[in-house]
Motif scaffolding. Sequence first.
Motif, PDB file in Angstrom:
ATOM      1  N   GLN A 153       0.938  -1.165  -0.001  1.00  8.66           N
ATOM      2  CA  GLN A 153      -0.148  -0.047  -0.092  1.00  8.66           C
ATOM      3  C   GLN A 153       0.732   1.393   0.154  1.00  8.66           C
ATOM      4  N   TRP A 154       1.851   1.090   0.815  1.00  6.76           N
ATOM      5  CA  TRP A 154       2.962   2.224   0.957  1.00  6.76           C
ATOM      6  C   TRP A 154       3.391   2.870  -0.467  1.00  6.76           C
ATOM      7  N   GLY A 155       4.003   1.643  -1.188  1.00  2.26           N
ATOM      8  CA  GLY A 155       4.506   1.987  -2.557  1.00  2.26           C
ATOM      9  C   GLY A 155       3.344   2.506  -3.527  1.00  2.26           C
ATOM     10  N   ALA A 258      10.217  22.960  -0.893  1.00  6.84           N
ATOM     11  CA  ALA A 258      11.747  22.759  -0.222  1.00  6.84           C
ATOM     12  C   ALA A 258      11.579  21.805   0.688  1.00  6.84           C
ATOM     13  N   ILE A 259      10.595  21.961   1.643  1.00  7.25           N
ATOM     14  CA  ILE A 259      10.677  21.388   3.195  1.00  7.25           C
ATOM     15  C   ILE A 259       9.789  19.676   2.595  1.00  7.25           C
ATOM     16  N   ALA A 260       8.988  19.978   1.820  1.00  2.86           N
ATOM     17  CA  ALA A 260       8.163  18.608   1.137  1.00  2.86           C
ATOM     18  C   ALA A 260       9.145  17.551   0.597  1.00  2.86           C
ATOM     19  N   GLY A 261      10.125  18.189  -0.235  1.00  5.43           N
ATOM     20  CA  GLY A 261      10.939  17.498  -1.101  1.00  5.43           C
ATOM     21  C   GLY A 261      11.933  16.644  -0.242  1.00  5.43           C
ATOM     22  N   PHE A 262      12.574  17.714   0.832  1.00  4.45           N
ATOM     23  CA  PHE A 262      13.526  17.078   1.812  1.00  4.45           C
ATOM     24  C   PHE A 262      12.870  15.825   2.471  1.00  4.45           C
ATOM     25  N   CYS A 263      11.364  16.188   2.881  1.00  4.39           N
ATOM     26  CA  CYS A 263      11.079  14.955   3.974  1.00  4.39           C
ATOM     27  C   CYS A 263      11.031  13.588   2.674  1.00  4.39           C
ATOM     28  N   GLY A 264      10.348  13.880   1.718  1.00  4.09           N
ATOM     29  CA  GLY A 264      10.579  12.617   0.690  1.00  4.09           C
ATOM     30  C   GLY A 264      11.713  12.111   0.514  1.00  4.09           C
ATOM     31  N   ASP A 265      12.775  12.846   0.492  1.00  2.00           N
ATOM     32  CA  ASP A 265      14.141  12.280   0.189  1.00  2.00           C
ATOM     33  C   ASP A 265      14.588  11.308   1.596  1.00  2.00           C
ATOM     34  N   VAL A 266      14.198  12.015   2.739  1.00  2.00           N
ATOM     35  CA  VAL A 266      14.736  11.067   3.933  1.00  2.00           C
ATOM     36  C   VAL A 266      13.729  10.074   4.375  1.00  2.00           C
ATOM     37  N   VAL A 267      12.544  10.165   3.921  1.00  2.00           N
ATOM     38  CA  VAL A 267      11.637   9.174   4.214  1.00  2.00           C
ATOM     39  C   VAL A 267      12.141   7.996   3.250  1.00  2.00           C
ATOM     40  N   MET A 268      12.447   8.200   1.838  1.00  2.00           N
ATOM     41  CA  MET A 268      12.809   7.092   1.215  1.00  2.00           C
ATOM     42  C   MET A 268      14.104   6.432   1.655  1.00  2.00           C
ATOM     43  N   ALA A 270      14.925   6.529   4.832  1.00  2.00           N
ATOM     44  CA  ALA A 270      14.600   5.626   6.044  1.00  2.00           C
ATOM     45  C   ALA A 270      14.194   4.164   5.388  1.00  2.00           C
ATOM     46  N   ILE A 271      13.391   3.859   4.373  1.00  2.00           N
ATOM     47  CA  ILE A 271      13.112   2.787   3.985  1.00  2.00           C
ATOM     48  C   ILE A 271      14.332   2.092   3.286  1.00  2.00           C
ATOM     49  N   LYS A 272      15.326   2.590   2.852  1.00  2.00           N
ATOM     50  CA  LYS A 272      16.481   1.937   2.412  1.00  2.00           C
ATOM     51  C   LYS A 272      17.027   1.421   3.551  1.00  2.00           C
ATOM     52  N   ARG A 273      17.338   2.050   4.446  1.00  2.00           N
ATOM     53  CA  ARG A 273      18.022   1.926   5.922  1.00  2.00           C
ATOM     54  C   ARG A 273      17.310   0.421   6.293  1.00  2.00           C
ATOM     55  N   ASP A 274      16.113   0.636   6.663  1.00  2.00           N
ATOM     56  CA  ASP A 274      15.218  -0.584   6.953  1.00  2.00           C
ATOM     57  C   ASP A 274      15.499  -1.800   6.034  1.00  2.00           C
ATOM     58  N   VAL A 275      15.422  -1.700   4.828  1.00  2.00           N
ATOM     59  CA  VAL A 275      15.882  -2.819   3.939  1.00  2.00           C
ATOM     60  C   VAL A 275      16.903  -3.284   4.364  1.00  2.00           C
ATOM     61  N   VAL A 294      13.087  10.161  -7.868  1.00  2.00           N
ATOM     62  CA  VAL A 294      11.537  10.579  -7.810  1.00  2.00           C
ATOM     63  C   VAL A 294      10.963  10.787  -6.215  1.00  2.00           C
ATOM     64  N   ASP A 295      12.020  10.400  -5.524  1.00  2.00           N
ATOM     65  CA  ASP A 295      11.543  10.311  -3.797  1.00  2.00           C
ATOM     66  C   ASP A 295      11.045  11.663  -3.587  1.00  2.00           C
ATOM     67  N   SER A 296      11.775  12.726  -3.817  1.00  2.00           N
ATOM     68  CA  SER A 296      11.183  13.910  -3.305  1.00  2.00           C
ATOM     69  C   SER A 296      10.031  14.387  -4.159  1.00  2.00           C
ATOM     70  N   LEU A 297       9.789  13.968  -5.420  1.00  3.47           N
ATOM     71  CA  LEU A 297       8.583  14.200  -6.199  1.00  3.47           C
ATOM     72  C   LEU A 297       7.194  13.669  -5.616  1.00  3.47           C
ATOM     73  N   CYS A 298       7.545  12.581  -4.960  1.00  3.12           N
ATOM     74  CA  CYS A 298       6.412  11.781  -4.424  1.00  3.12           C
ATOM     75  C   CYS A 298       5.694  12.811  -3.307  1.00  3.12           C
ATOM     76  N   TYR A 299       6.515  13.607  -2.739  1.00  2.00           N
ATOM     77  CA  TYR A 299       5.913  14.565  -1.660  1.00  2.00           C
ATOM     78  C   TYR A 299       5.540  15.669  -2.183  1.00  2.00           C
ATOM     79  N   THR A 300       6.392  16.165  -3.264  1.00  2.00           N
ATOM     80  CA  THR A 300       5.858  17.603  -3.533  1.00  2.00           C
ATOM     81  C   THR A 300       4.967  17.613  -4.608  1.00  2.00           C
ATOM     82  N   ALA A 301       4.793  16.536  -5.585  1.00  2.00           N
ATOM     83  CA  ALA A 301       3.482  16.495  -6.365  1.00  2.00           C
ATOM     84  C   ALA A 301       2.133  16.603  -6.078  1.00  2.00           C
TER      85      ALA A 301
END
Lengths: 320, 212
Positions: A153-155, A258-268, A270-275, A294-301
């Motif tokens: 669902q997240w993906g 800018a804030i949203a893009g940063f969040c998208g980047d670090v959320v992704m 976190a997923i990579k770290r987890d994996v 596209v990680d930032s775009l997932c938040y900014t779009a």
Amino acid sequence: MINAFSKLSAVHQGGVLILAILTAATLIIWLLKKLKPQSNWEELVNRIKSWWVMAAVFFGAISLNRNISLLFFVLLSFWALKEYVTILKTRRADHWALLLAFIAVPVQFYWIYIGWYGMFLIFIPVYIFLFLPILLMLAQEPSGYLESSAKIQWGLIAFVYGLSHLGYLMKLPMIGGHVISGQALLLFLVIITEMNDVFQYLWGKTIGSHKILPKISPKKTWEGFIGGALTTTVFSLLLKFLTPFNACQVMLVAFTLAIAGFCGDVVMSAIKRDVGIKDFSTVIPGHGGMLDRVDSLCYTAPIFFHIIAYFYFQGVISFL
Amino acid sequence: MFQKLFFLLFVKPFMALFIGLRVYGKHNLPKVHPFIIVANHSSHLDTLSLLSIFSIKDLHRIQPVAAGDYFNRNRFVSFLTHKLFNILTIPRSAINKENHPVKLMKNALEQGNSLIIYPEGTRSLTEEIGRFRPGIAHLIKEIPGIKVIPVFLANMGRSLPKGEYLPIPFFCEIVIGEPLLLQADKTAIIQTLENAVKRLKHSYEEYYREQI
């Protein structure tokens, strides 16, 4: 020459701007290489090369024809979801649910193609959200059920629902009195998001020292984050012509992105770290690449889309 | 002709755009036929993807070795798999001197055809590589000087596991190892091959652990 430039449509002016930015960046790197040949510039040179390619492909895809652009976003979304599920640890029982996730990609874009706004908004968050757990349940493998359900669902929300807002942005009608097309808005969003990534990287590389999220993304710093966000905010004034905003509004929107893009980047991240730490037990190819872009775009779009929809299209986009 | 068109119009685009197949170590493939490719087996995609890395004009020279009882189960499947994939079917039971698998495979190699062999004997249900069966050692001993190329196939079993018929587009990968010239007793040959494929799997996993 300035006269010729002003005669171009906003989208083409945006294209000229991209060209100017890339040329300037290429020249700066070339100069730096001449001045300090002992330093290692290879990473930067490679990055700028791939920016040229990406900018050309992206600009071609959005400026030619709306259907081509839509197809481009289908592929973008498909590839991002593909990279995401490949790095996950999945179960044998997830087969049909994963298949559904991939089938949802073209369907979600089909709603955009026919302009069914209401369905575009609810298809993944309502119908797929309800149907996917049914498919997973039918596989009759309760161990790991909730985890699989959440992962898929997240993906879907991030890489299909989120990115599909890029497509709907193009579908928006002209904003009256401003002569701003959806393509211009799309160009604004993508340039701001990607330049924000670049600015944060540059600030972090040059003066970054205080780590912002050491356990998630050890290379990111406070200096990069703040410097990047402020630079993006000021930079957005250059792109005002792509939007219906005034100077103050454009800066406010750019700061939000800018804030949203940063969040998208670090959320992704976190997923990579987890994996990488917890789930990495069998064969997991970590094809970064598309996901990293596209990680930032997932938040900014989605955020940008709904800002525009709220202020300019209330009651204009029909739900049926 | 049938096979060439099928690969050109369907298999190669499918592998490039849907699966996103990546190949490592392609330079390890010998330029001259015949040779033997030995790989782990977890999916029908294994054969499809391995064949797709060869050029169209080379395709007819490569024969995937397949179980007769499965691929000749009806005339439709048999016709299609022979035509499209040029498979060499060998019996798994009721073996006699005439239809002996080693003899059939030896014939194909002597005709100049290369073989794809999955020594596990069947598709594995997990990501683990199963024990290699001894048949291939007999074959290698019969043909001195034949080059054997160990190959590790990644993610195919996730994409299209045994029992499913619709593939999920996980990225799949082919890791090709250096050619081996094996001359030893049979158990040593089997052990060397099994270790070679497992080592490829190991180095592949190490590579991705570093990427993350």
